[in-house]
Write a protein that holds these residues in place. Sequence first.
Motif, PDB file in Angstrom:
ATOM      1  N   ALA A 117       0.809  -1.221   0.000  1.00 15.82           N
ATOM      2  CA  ALA A 117       0.000   0.000   0.000  1.00 15.82           C
ATOM      3  C   ALA A 117       0.845   1.275   0.000  1.00 15.82           C
ATOM      4  CB  ALA A 117      -0.937   0.005   1.197  1.00 15.82           C
ATOM      5  N   LEU A 118       1.836   1.340   0.866  1.00 17.39           N
ATOM      6  CA  LEU A 118       2.558   2.602   1.036  1.00 17.39           C
ATOM      7  C   LEU A 118       3.621   2.865  -0.029  1.00 17.39           C
ATOM      8  CD1 LEU A 118       2.935   2.792   4.914  1.00 17.39           C
ATOM      9  CD2 LEU A 118       1.251   3.887   3.433  1.00 17.39           C
ATOM     10  N   VAL A 119       4.295   1.835  -0.486  1.00 13.43           N
ATOM     11  CA  VAL A 119       5.338   2.047  -1.495  1.00 13.43           C
ATOM     12  C   VAL A 119       4.729   2.547  -2.809  1.00 13.43           C
ATOM     13  CG1 VAL A 119       7.160   0.951  -2.843  1.00 13.43           C
ATOM     14  CG2 VAL A 119       6.955   0.460  -0.408  1.00 13.43           C
ATOM     15  N   PRO A 120       3.650   1.900  -3.329  1.00 11.10           N
ATOM     16  CA  PRO A 120       3.048   2.455  -4.549  1.00 11.10           C
ATOM     17  C   PRO A 120       2.451   3.845  -4.328  1.00 11.10           C
ATOM     18  CG  PRO A 120       2.382   0.192  -4.269  1.00 11.10           C
ATOM     19  CD  PRO A 120       3.080   0.589  -3.016  1.00 11.10           C
TER      20      PRO A 120
ATOM     21  N   TYR B  90      -5.855  10.344 -11.691  1.00  9.42           N
ATOM     22  CA  TYR B  90      -5.859  11.000 -12.994  1.00  9.42           C
ATOM     23  C   TYR B  90      -4.540  11.680 -13.316  1.00  9.42           C
ATOM     24  CZ  TYR B  90     -10.771  10.100 -12.382  1.00  9.42           C
ATOM     25  OH  TYR B  90     -11.966   9.486 -12.165  1.00  9.42           O
ATOM     26  N   GLN B  91      -3.613  11.634 -12.374  1.00  6.95           N
ATOM     27  CA  GLN B  91      -2.289  12.205 -12.608  1.00  6.95           C
ATOM     28  C   GLN B  91      -1.416  11.120 -13.238  1.00  6.95           C
ATOM     29  OE1 GLN B  91      -0.323  13.235  -9.029  1.00  6.95           O
ATOM     30  NE2 GLN B  91       1.483  14.076 -10.036  1.00  6.95           N
ATOM     31  N   GLY B  92      -0.840  11.405 -14.340  1.00  6.57           N
ATOM     32  CA  GLY B  92      -0.024  10.417 -15.038  1.00  6.57           C
ATOM     33  C   GLY B  92       1.291  10.164 -14.331  1.00  6.57           C
ATOM     34  N   ALA B  93       1.931   9.077 -14.708  1.00 10.29           N
ATOM     35  CA  ALA B  93       3.235   8.728 -14.162  1.00 10.29           C
ATOM     36  C   ALA B  93       4.011   8.009 -15.255  1.00 10.29           C
ATOM     37  CB  ALA B  93       3.088   7.841 -12.927  1.00 10.29           C
TER      38      ALA B  93
ATOM     39  N   ARG C 261       7.721   3.876 -13.221  1.00 12.24           N
ATOM     40  CA  ARG C 261       7.140   4.033 -11.887  1.00 12.24           C
ATOM     41  C   ARG C 261       5.862   3.211 -11.740  1.00 12.24           C
ATOM     42  NH1 ARG C 261       7.634  10.053  -9.667  1.00 12.24           N
ATOM     43  NH2 ARG C 261       8.424   9.023  -7.822  1.00 12.24           N
ATOM     44  N   ILE C 262       5.068   3.165 -12.811  1.00 11.76           N
ATOM     45  CA  ILE C 262       3.827   2.384 -12.762  1.00 11.76           C
ATOM     46  C   ILE C 262       4.138   0.897 -12.577  1.00 11.76           C
ATOM     47  CG2 ILE C 262       1.816   1.655 -14.095  1.00 11.76           C
ATOM     48  CD1 ILE C 262       1.824   4.449 -15.378  1.00 11.76           C
ATOM     49  N   VAL C 263       5.087   0.394 -13.338  1.00 11.03           N
ATOM     50  CA  VAL C 263       5.463  -1.020 -13.234  1.00 11.03           C
ATOM     51  C   VAL C 263       6.063  -1.315 -11.868  1.00 11.03           C
ATOM     52  CG1 VAL C 263       7.021  -2.783 -14.158  1.00 11.03           C
ATOM     53  CG2 VAL C 263       5.712  -1.334 -15.709  1.00 11.03           C
ATOM     54  N   THR C 264       6.901  -0.416 -11.364  1.00  9.08           N
ATOM     55  CA  THR C 264       7.491  -0.602 -10.038  1.00  9.08           C
ATOM     56  C   THR C 264       6.409  -0.619  -8.961  1.00  9.08           C
ATOM     57  OG1 THR C 264       9.488   0.535 -10.782  1.00  9.08           O
ATOM     58  CG2 THR C 264       9.200   0.274  -8.416  1.00  9.08           C
ATOM     59  N   GLY C 265       5.438   0.287  -9.072  1.00  7.88           N
ATOM     60  CA  GLY C 265       4.332   0.299  -8.107  1.00  7.88           C
ATOM     61  C   GLY C 265       3.532  -0.986  -8.151  1.00  7.88           C
TER      62      GLY C 265
ATOM     63  N   THR D  12      -3.979   0.220 -14.284  1.00 12.43           N
ATOM     64  CA  THR D  12      -4.854   0.562 -15.400  1.00 12.43           C
ATOM     65  C   THR D  12      -5.163   2.055 -15.426  1.00 12.43           C
ATOM     66  OG1 THR D  12      -5.836  -1.630 -15.272  1.00 12.43           O
ATOM     67  CG2 THR D  12      -7.079   0.038 -16.482  1.00 12.43           C
ATOM     68  N   MET D  13      -5.522   2.609 -14.279  1.00 15.06           N
ATOM     69  CA  MET D  13      -5.864   4.048 -14.217  1.00 15.06           C
ATOM     70  C   MET D  13      -4.664   4.916 -14.574  1.00 15.06           C
ATOM     71  SD  MET D  13      -9.044   4.443 -13.459  1.00 15.06           S
ATOM     72  CE  MET D  13      -9.163   6.095 -12.857  1.00 15.06           C
ATOM     73  N   LYS D  14      -3.505   4.595 -14.021  1.00 17.65           N
ATOM     74  CA  LYS D  14      -2.314   5.397 -14.290  1.00 17.65           C
ATOM     75  C   LYS D  14      -1.878   5.276 -15.749  1.00 17.65           C
ATOM     76  CE  LYS D  14      -1.406   7.186 -10.267  1.00 17.65           C
ATOM     77  NZ  LYS D  14      -1.213   8.607 -10.021  1.00 17.65           N
ATOM     78  N   THR D  15      -2.055   4.098 -16.335  1.00 16.43           N
ATOM     79  CA  THR D  15      -1.670   3.914 -17.736  1.00 16.43           C
ATOM     80  C   THR D  15      -2.630   4.648 -18.678  1.00 16.43           C
ATOM     81  OG1 THR D  15      -0.746   1.767 -17.187  1.00 16.43           O
ATOM     82  CG2 THR D  15      -1.183   2.194 -19.505  1.00 16.43           C
ATOM     83  N   LEU D  16      -3.936   4.543 -18.391  1.00  8.89           N
ATOM     84  CA  LEU D  16      -4.919   5.197 -19.267  1.00  8.89           C
ATOM     85  C   LEU D  16      -4.837   6.713 -19.209  1.00  8.89           C
ATOM     86  CD1 LEU D  16      -8.092   3.001 -18.732  1.00  8.89           C
ATOM     87  CD2 LEU D  16      -6.638   3.118 -20.748  1.00  8.89           C
ATOM     88  N   TYR D  17      -4.657   7.254 -18.009  1.00  7.56           N
ATOM     89  CA  TYR D  17      -4.648   8.704 -17.866  1.00  7.56           C
ATOM     90  C   TYR D  17      -3.258   9.306 -17.919  1.00  7.56           C
ATOM     91  CZ  TYR D  17      -9.544   8.368 -16.862  1.00  7.56           C
ATOM     92  OH  TYR D  17     -10.889   8.136 -16.974  1.00  7.56           O
ATOM     93  N   GLY D  18      -2.257   8.465 -18.078  1.00 10.73           N
ATOM     94  CA  GLY D  18      -0.886   8.969 -18.142  1.00 10.73           C
ATOM     95  C   GLY D  18      -0.520   9.506 -19.508  1.00 10.73           C
ATOM     96  N   SER D  19      -1.263   9.100 -20.518  1.00 12.78           N
ATOM     97  CA  SER D  19      -0.906   9.544 -21.863  1.00 12.78           C
ATOM     98  C   SER D  19      -1.525  10.867 -22.196  1.00 12.78           C
ATOM     99  CB  SER D  19      -1.325   8.564 -22.911  1.00 12.78           C
ATOM    100  OG  SER D  19      -1.891   7.398 -22.458  1.00 12.78           O
TER     101      SER D  19
END
Length: 121
Positions: free
Chosen positions: A44-47, A56-59, A63-67, A114-121
């Motif tokens: 929970a805390l590391v991601p 909705y904030q992209g990354a 970082r997404i894969v690491t999380g 999924t959320m970070k990938t969709l809204y990251g672009s």
Amino acid sequence: MSAHSAPPTRHEEQRAVAPIRWSKPNGGTVVALLIWVVGLLLSALVPLALLGVDPYQGASTGRIVTGLVFTLVGALVMVFSAYLLYRKTGSIGAAILAFVPSFVMGALGILMTTMKTLYGS
């Protein structure tokens, strides 16, 4: 007064129900629960620290894969500790109570990705 009779007691001193005897966990149970908490914090805390709170904030993809990796590893640590808890106590209820949050954390990690990938672009 005979030797076999009990001394008279007041009505308030008599108990209708036996006293509650709380079971004391042994060391192995406490260790399994501490491992479960470490897995929960890891998943929970590391991601959260890597990706932030806003879905909705992209990354970056790294970082997404690491999380996601930290979330899934933490969930696996929680499953492992639930198995240890089941082996130590023999209680399927304790194992279910430990297994369910680990699967929820895995599903939340996939949703986060999924959320970070969709809204990251």
